[in-house]
Design a protein around this motif. Sequence first.
Motif, PDB file in Angstrom:
ATOM      1  N   VAL A  42      -7.664   9.453  -0.969  1.00  0.00           N
ATOM      2  CA  VAL A  42      -6.731   8.716  -1.814  1.00  0.00           C
ATOM      3  C   VAL A  42      -6.175   7.601  -0.943  1.00  0.00           C
ATOM      4  CG1 VAL A  42      -4.540   8.810  -3.055  1.00  0.00           C
ATOM      5  CG2 VAL A  42      -6.088  10.764  -3.142  1.00  0.00           C
ATOM      6  N   PHE A  43      -6.232   6.365  -1.441  1.00  0.00           N
ATOM      7  CA  PHE A  43      -5.662   5.257  -0.691  1.00  0.00           C
ATOM      8  C   PHE A  43      -5.154   4.197  -1.658  1.00  0.00           C
ATOM      9  CE2 PHE A  43     -10.137   4.463  -1.190  1.00  0.00           C
ATOM     10  CZ  PHE A  43     -10.229   3.114  -1.504  1.00  0.00           C
ATOM     11  N   VAL A  44      -4.275   3.347  -1.169  1.00  0.00           N
ATOM     12  CA  VAL A  44      -3.711   2.276  -1.979  1.00  0.00           C
ATOM     13  C   VAL A  44      -4.119   0.942  -1.373  1.00  0.00           C
ATOM     14  CG1 VAL A  44      -1.739   3.628  -2.742  1.00  0.00           C
ATOM     15  CG2 VAL A  44      -1.536   2.209  -0.716  1.00  0.00           C
ATOM     16  N   GLY A  45      -4.197  -0.083  -2.203  1.00  0.00           N
ATOM     17  CA  GLY A  45      -4.523  -1.396  -1.683  1.00  0.00           C
ATOM     18  C   GLY A  45      -4.628  -2.436  -2.774  1.00  0.00           C
ATOM     19  N   TRP A  46      -4.879  -3.657  -2.321  1.00  0.00           N
ATOM     20  CA  TRP A  46      -5.048  -4.790  -3.220  1.00  0.00           C
ATOM     21  C   TRP A  46      -6.525  -4.959  -3.546  1.00  0.00           C
ATOM     22  CZ3 TRP A  46      -1.725  -4.937   0.961  1.00  0.00           C
ATOM     23  CH2 TRP A  46      -0.387  -5.139   0.657  1.00  0.00           C
ATOM     24  N   LEU A  47      -6.812  -5.200  -4.786  1.00  0.00           N
ATOM     25  CA  LEU A  47      -8.185  -5.468  -5.209  1.00  0.00           C
ATOM     26  C   LEU A  47      -8.527  -6.892  -4.790  1.00  0.00           C
ATOM     27  CD1 LEU A  47     -10.692  -4.588  -6.830  1.00  0.00           C
ATOM     28  CD2 LEU A  47      -9.586  -5.586  -8.834  1.00  0.00           C
ATOM     29  N   ILE A  60     -13.961  -4.581  -3.652  1.00  0.00           N
ATOM     30  CA  ILE A  60     -13.456  -4.550  -2.284  1.00  0.00           C
ATOM     31  C   ILE A  60     -11.950  -4.357  -2.371  1.00  0.00           C
ATOM     32  CG2 ILE A  60     -13.175  -5.815  -0.113  1.00  0.00           C
ATOM     33  CD1 ILE A  60     -16.075  -5.068  -0.645  1.00  0.00           C
ATOM     34  N   ILE A  61     -11.465  -3.307  -1.728  1.00  0.00           N
ATOM     35  CA  ILE A  61     -10.041  -2.999  -1.696  1.00  0.00           C
ATOM     36  C   ILE A  61      -9.543  -3.242  -0.279  1.00  0.00           C
ATOM     37  CG2 ILE A  61      -8.272  -1.238  -2.102  1.00  0.00           C
ATOM     38  CD1 ILE A  61      -9.813  -1.877  -4.637  1.00  0.00           C
ATOM     39  N   ARG A  62      -8.385  -3.863  -0.163  1.00  0.00           N
ATOM     40  CA  ARG A  62      -7.815  -4.208   1.139  1.00  0.00           C
ATOM     41  C   ARG A  62      -6.431  -3.592   1.273  1.00  0.00           C
ATOM     42  NH1 ARG A  62      -6.756  -9.117  -0.093  1.00  0.00           N
ATOM     43  NH2 ARG A  62      -4.520  -8.898  -0.180  1.00  0.00           N
ATOM     44  N   ASP A  63      -6.172  -3.003   2.424  1.00  0.00           N
ATOM     45  CA  ASP A  63      -4.800  -2.640   2.757  1.00  0.00           C
ATOM     46  C   ASP A  63      -4.467  -3.293   4.087  1.00  0.00           C
ATOM     47  OD1 ASP A  63      -5.779  -1.000   4.800  1.00  0.00           O
ATOM     48  OD2 ASP A  63      -4.966   0.846   4.007  1.00  0.00           O
ATOM     49  N   TRP A  64      -3.364  -2.919   4.701  1.00  0.00           N
ATOM     50  CA  TRP A  64      -2.916  -3.552   5.940  1.00  0.00           C
ATOM     51  C   TRP A  64      -3.758  -3.155   7.140  1.00  0.00           C
ATOM     52  CZ3 TRP A  64      -0.306  -0.975   2.318  1.00  0.00           C
ATOM     53  CH2 TRP A  64      -0.162   0.392   2.503  1.00  0.00           C
ATOM     54  N   THR A  65      -4.687  -2.200   6.985  1.00  0.00           N
ATOM     55  CA  THR A  65      -5.507  -1.767   8.116  1.00  0.00           C
ATOM     56  C   THR A  65      -6.969  -2.184   8.009  1.00  0.00           C
ATOM     57  OG1 THR A  65      -6.047   0.375   7.120  1.00  0.00           O
ATOM     58  CG2 THR A  65      -4.037   0.259   8.453  1.00  0.00           C
ATOM     59  N   LYS A  67     -10.572  -3.190   5.097  1.00  0.00           N
ATOM     60  CA  LYS A  67     -11.181  -3.308   3.770  1.00  0.00           C
ATOM     61  C   LYS A  67     -12.196  -2.198   3.587  1.00  0.00           C
ATOM     62  CE  LYS A  67     -11.046  -8.340   3.836  1.00  0.00           C
ATOM     63  NZ  LYS A  67     -11.838  -9.566   3.704  1.00  0.00           N
ATOM     64  N   ILE A  68     -12.431  -1.838   2.314  1.00  0.00           N
ATOM     65  CA  ILE A  68     -13.440  -0.830   2.011  1.00  0.00           C
ATOM     66  C   ILE A  68     -14.059  -1.152   0.652  1.00  0.00           C
ATOM     67  CG2 ILE A  68     -11.983   0.865   0.831  1.00  0.00           C
ATOM     68  CD1 ILE A  68     -13.450   2.940   2.745  1.00  0.00           C
ATOM     69  N   GLN A  69     -15.307  -0.736   0.481  1.00  0.00           N
ATOM     70  CA  GLN A  69     -16.015  -0.965  -0.778  1.00  0.00           C
ATOM     71  C   GLN A  69     -15.884   0.256  -1.667  1.00  0.00           C
ATOM     72  OE1 GLN A  69     -19.919  -2.942  -0.756  1.00  0.00           O
ATOM     73  NE2 GLN A  69     -20.711  -1.057  -1.651  1.00  0.00           N
ATOM     74  N   VAL A  70     -15.611   0.007  -2.949  1.00  0.00           N
ATOM     75  CA  VAL A  70     -15.563   1.084  -3.933  1.00  0.00           C
ATOM     76  C   VAL A  70     -16.657   0.836  -4.966  1.00  0.00           C
ATOM     77  CG1 VAL A  70     -13.109   1.527  -3.603  1.00  0.00           C
ATOM     78  CG2 VAL A  70     -13.817  -0.082  -5.355  1.00  0.00           C
ATOM     79  N   LYS A  71     -17.099   1.921  -5.604  1.00  0.00           N
ATOM     80  CA  LYS A  71     -18.206   1.837  -6.561  1.00  0.00           C
ATOM     81  C   LYS A  71     -17.873   2.690  -7.781  1.00  0.00           C
ATOM     82  CE  LYS A  71     -22.982   3.465  -6.819  1.00  0.00           C
ATOM     83  NZ  LYS A  71     -24.034   4.092  -6.026  1.00  0.00           N
ATOM     84  N   ALA A  72     -18.114   2.118  -8.972  1.00  0.00           N
ATOM     85  CA  ALA A  72     -17.893   2.855 -10.220  1.00  0.00           C
ATOM     86  C   ALA A  72     -19.074   2.612 -11.157  1.00  0.00           C
ATOM     87  CB  ALA A  72     -16.594   2.403 -10.878  1.00  0.00           C
ATOM     88  N   GLN A  73     -19.420   3.615 -11.936  1.00  0.00           N
ATOM     89  CA  GLN A  73     -20.535   3.543 -12.894  1.00  0.00           C
ATOM     90  C   GLN A  73     -20.022   3.104 -14.260  1.00  0.00           C
ATOM     91  OE1 GLN A  73     -23.780   4.324 -12.206  1.00  0.00           O
ATOM     92  NE2 GLN A  73     -23.368   4.897 -10.099  1.00  0.00           N
TER      93      GLN A  73
END
Length: 170
Positions: A42-47, A60-65, A67-73
Amino acid sequence: AYTEVETQTLITQSKKSGFKDLENLLSRRRNISDIKTNQEVVFVGWLERVLKVGKICFGIIRDWTGKIQVKAQRGDNAYNVLTKLNPESFVIIEGVAIEDPRAPNNIEIHVKNVHVLSVAEKLPVPMLRLGNSDITVRLKYRFLDLRRRYMRSILYIRSWIVNELSLIHI
């Protein structure tokens, strides 16, 4: 993009469905830089951005530490939510971290649930072009400019130098 009424409805639905135990959800929250593969996260961030490719949506979601890639079908609620959000919307993502060498940091999140905390208005200047804009544009939208890693780094270094110089006793 969402209208004002759709935005309020979306946030209200998120509160009803997933925010009943907001404290529990946020107590499991991690920074993006701390996410490891093969675990529920679970994480929070800006899209930052969304890309639709066939029946899959990547974000791509970004927080203060970092970026990470998310995937949805397609067909998932997460797909519908992610594809309609504007860049810089603030979300809570629940999902499973999977190793994928094509993703940033070799980690991709398969999204189970998206909770919208804040829907951003349409940006007046795309974030990717902001760094190359005229100084008057950058000053007008400085609140967006400060979200760029390059600008945060400059401010961090400047703060560090001033702090170190203040420690010198002449």
